[in-house]
Design a protein around this motif. Structure first.
Motif, short mmCIF file in Angstrom:
data_model
loop_
_atom_site.label_atom_id
_atom_site.label_comp_id
_atom_site.label_asym_id
_atom_site.label_seq_id
_atom_site.Cartn_x
_atom_site.Cartn_y
_atom_site.Cartn_z
N MET A 1 0.84 -1.19 0.00
CA MET A 1 0.00 0.00 0.00
C MET A 1 0.88 1.24 0.00
O MET A 1 1.79 1.37 0.81
N ALA A 2 0.68 2.13 -0.93
CA ALA A 2 1.50 3.32 -1.05
C ALA A 2 1.32 4.24 0.14
O ALA A 2 0.24 4.35 0.70
N GLU A 3 2.41 4.93 0.55
CA GLU A 3 2.32 5.87 1.65
C GLU A 3 1.48 7.06 1.21
O GLU A 3 1.62 7.58 0.11
N LYS A 4 0.59 7.49 2.07
CA LYS A 4 -0.34 8.56 1.71
C LYS A 4 0.39 9.89 1.62
O LYS A 4 1.27 10.19 2.42
N LYS A 5 0.02 10.71 0.65
CA LYS A 5 0.61 12.02 0.50
C LYS A 5 0.08 12.94 1.58
O LYS A 5 -0.94 12.67 2.21
N ARG A 6 0.77 14.04 1.79
CA ARG A 6 0.35 15.01 2.80
C ARG A 6 -0.97 15.64 2.38
O ARG A 6 -1.13 16.08 1.25
N LEU A 7 -1.92 15.67 3.29
CA LEU A 7 -3.23 16.27 3.04
C LEU A 7 -3.34 17.54 3.86
O LEU A 7 -3.25 17.50 5.09
N GLN A 8 -3.57 18.66 3.18
CA GLN A 8 -3.52 19.94 3.88
C GLN A 8 -4.62 20.07 4.94
O GLN A 8 -4.40 20.63 6.00
N TYR A 9 -5.80 19.53 4.66
CA TYR A 9 -6.87 19.68 5.65
C TYR A 9 -6.56 18.92 6.92
O TYR A 9 -7.01 19.30 8.02
N LEU A 10 -5.76 17.86 6.84
CA LEU A 10 -5.35 17.16 8.05
C LEU A 10 -4.25 17.93 8.78
O LEU A 10 -4.17 17.88 10.02
N ASP A 11 -3.41 18.65 8.03
CA ASP A 11 -2.46 19.56 8.69
C ASP A 11 -3.22 20.67 9.42
O ASP A 11 -2.84 21.08 10.51
N ILE A 12 -4.29 21.16 8.79
CA ILE A 12 -5.12 22.18 9.43
C ILE A 12 -5.74 21.62 10.71
O ILE A 12 -5.77 22.29 11.75
N ALA A 13 -6.22 20.38 10.64
CA ALA A 13 -6.79 19.73 11.83
C ALA A 13 -5.74 19.61 12.92
O ALA A 13 -6.03 19.85 14.11
N PHE A 50 -2.09 7.69 8.67
CA PHE A 50 -0.83 7.73 7.91
C PHE A 50 0.12 6.58 8.25
O PHE A 50 1.31 6.65 7.93
N ILE A 51 -0.39 5.54 8.90
CA ILE A 51 0.48 4.39 9.20
C ILE A 51 1.12 3.88 7.91
O ILE A 51 0.45 3.63 6.91
N ASN A 52 2.43 3.73 7.95
CA ASN A 52 3.18 3.31 6.76
C ASN A 52 3.28 1.79 6.70
O ASN A 52 3.90 1.17 7.56
N GLU A 53 2.66 1.22 5.69
CA GLU A 53 2.70 -0.24 5.52
C GLU A 53 3.77 -0.70 4.54
O GLU A 53 3.98 -1.90 4.36
N LYS A 54 4.45 0.26 3.90
CA LYS A 54 5.50 -0.12 2.97
C LYS A 54 6.74 -0.63 3.70
O LYS A 54 7.42 -1.54 3.25
N ILE A 190 -8.47 2.98 14.50
CA ILE A 190 -9.64 3.55 13.81
C ILE A 190 -9.17 4.47 12.68
O ILE A 190 -9.73 4.46 11.58
N GLY A 191 -8.13 5.26 12.96
CA GLY A 191 -7.58 6.12 11.91
C GLY A 191 -7.05 5.31 10.74
O GLY A 191 -7.23 5.68 9.57
N TRP A 192 -6.39 4.18 11.06
CA TRP A 192 -5.88 3.30 10.00
C TRP A 192 -7.04 2.74 9.17
O TRP A 192 -6.94 2.67 7.93
N ILE A 193 -8.13 2.34 9.81
CA ILE A 193 -9.28 1.81 9.09
C ILE A 193 -9.83 2.84 8.11
O ILE A 193 -10.12 2.53 6.95
N TYR A 197 -9.80 2.23 4.06
CA TYR A 197 -11.06 2.08 3.32
C TYR A 197 -11.63 3.42 2.87
O TYR A 197 -12.84 3.56 2.68
N LYS A 198 -10.73 4.38 2.67
CA LYS A 198 -11.17 5.72 2.29
C LYS A 198 -11.96 5.71 0.98
O LYS A 198 -12.98 6.40 0.85
#
Length: 342
Positions: A1-13, A50-54, A190-193, A197-198
């Protein structure tokens, strides 16, 4: 599973969460009702997303230790040095041992790693806000290790570990914020789920999403009104399962607000920067929280004519300005940036 890119709205959160963590340490009941329902749990959820599975587990473990434990140790060392210097200044050379003891107390606090003081078996001095780094370390590696398990076994494990952390809090307080870490694992999971499954969640009909958000917003309001305790630092979860569910709803509301704020450039830019550098801000805040005399300064200003009603705004502004400005200055120092992996 590819590592997720930075999401600005989560940085805002994260930025909102970091500001709320600072505000939550003011000891103001009204502010606590607003921020405690979500501020720390929000970071656990986002970390799980953002758990890294790679990376294999060993690489992940090393990465988490480098990212979380090294800043913890560095911040603790700074606090120990400052406390020892303050003690020597306070007691003078004649009573140097008493002054040095101030530093020893913080050494003990750092080695035990409890966020707040505990006095069950022996006196444990709390290390402060950076307990979060230890708890996130445990929560992250537990979830990452569990990904090798059957999904039902994994879910059962998360519930069991949460129960252990929660139910043992009054029996014995373990070192290194282990109990908060066990409870944090469920939120990280829960965050990983959500992250895993996004794509499926995105396909949920819009009407269902809106209805769910309305329910979550109502739950957050209810949580604020009836709030009396929800503190990961001591594994105190108020009314139990129902408050945990209300907390998850509150976190979702804040993430949705963050998504809306992503469309507002001025607010977006400021909050996302705070969120991106929330780790170093947290560490600076921990030093400021434990070793800067805000209340005494405010009292002196009141004695000199400042309206007492301005004491709280003064402390809020002072904390935010000090923490953010110090972070900006330290981030210009290359070894500091390397330490915090920026």
């Amino acid at each position: 599973m590819a590592e997720k890119k930075r999401l600005q709205y989560l940085d805002i959160a994260r930025g909102i969460g970091m500001i709320c963590i600072i505000l939550g340490h003011l000891g103001n009941d009204t502010i606590n009702r607003i921020v405690y329902p979500f501020h720390v749990p929000l970071f656990f959820l986002i970390a799980g997303y953002f758990i890294n599975e790679k990376k294999n587990f060993t690489e992940f473990l090393k990465s988490r230790a480098r990212t979380l434990l090294v800043p913890y140790a560095a911040t603790s060392l700074v606090m120990i040095i400052i406390a020892a210097i303050e003690g020597l200044i306070m007691y003078g050379a004649e009573y140097g041992a008493a002054g040095a003891l101030q530093g020893v107390n913080w050494i003990n606090a750092a080695l035990y790693g409890s966020g707040s003081g505990h006095y069950m078996q022996f006196d444990i001095k709390g290390i402060g806000a950076i307990w979060f780094l230890l708890a996130l370390f445990w929560g992250s590696i537990i979830v990452r290790a569990s990904l090798y398990m059957n999904k039902w076994v994994r879910a059962a494990l998360m519930i069991a570990l949460f129960a252990v952390g929660w139910l043992t809090k009054d029996l014995f307080w373990f070192p290194f914020s282990l109990q908060p870490g066990l409870c944090a694992a469920t939120f990280v999971y829960i965050g990983w789920i959500v992250g895993r499954y996004k794509e499926r969640l995105m396909k949920v009909p819009l009407a269902v999403k809106i209805a769910f958000l309305v329910i979550c917003a109502a739950a957050y309001v209810v949580f604020m009104k009836r709030f009396w305790a929800f503190w990961f630092v001591s594994c105190e979860f108020g009314d139990g399962v129902q408050d945990i569910l209300l907390c998850l709803c509150s976190c979702l509301v804040v993430i949705f607000i963050s998504w809306l704020l992503e469309k507002v450039p001025l607010v977006r830019n400021g909050l996302s920067v705070i969120g991106r550098y929330s780790l170093i801000i947290l560490c600076i805040h921990n030093i400021e929280l434990n070793q800067f005399p805000w209340t005494q300064i405010a009292n002196i200003l009141v004695e000199k004519g400042m309206p007492s009603a301005l004491s709280l705004p003064f402390i809020i502004a002072g904390k935010l300005i000090l923490d953010l400005v110090a972070a900006c200055l330290l981030l210009k120092i290359r070894p500091v940036r390397k330490l915090f992996r920026y």
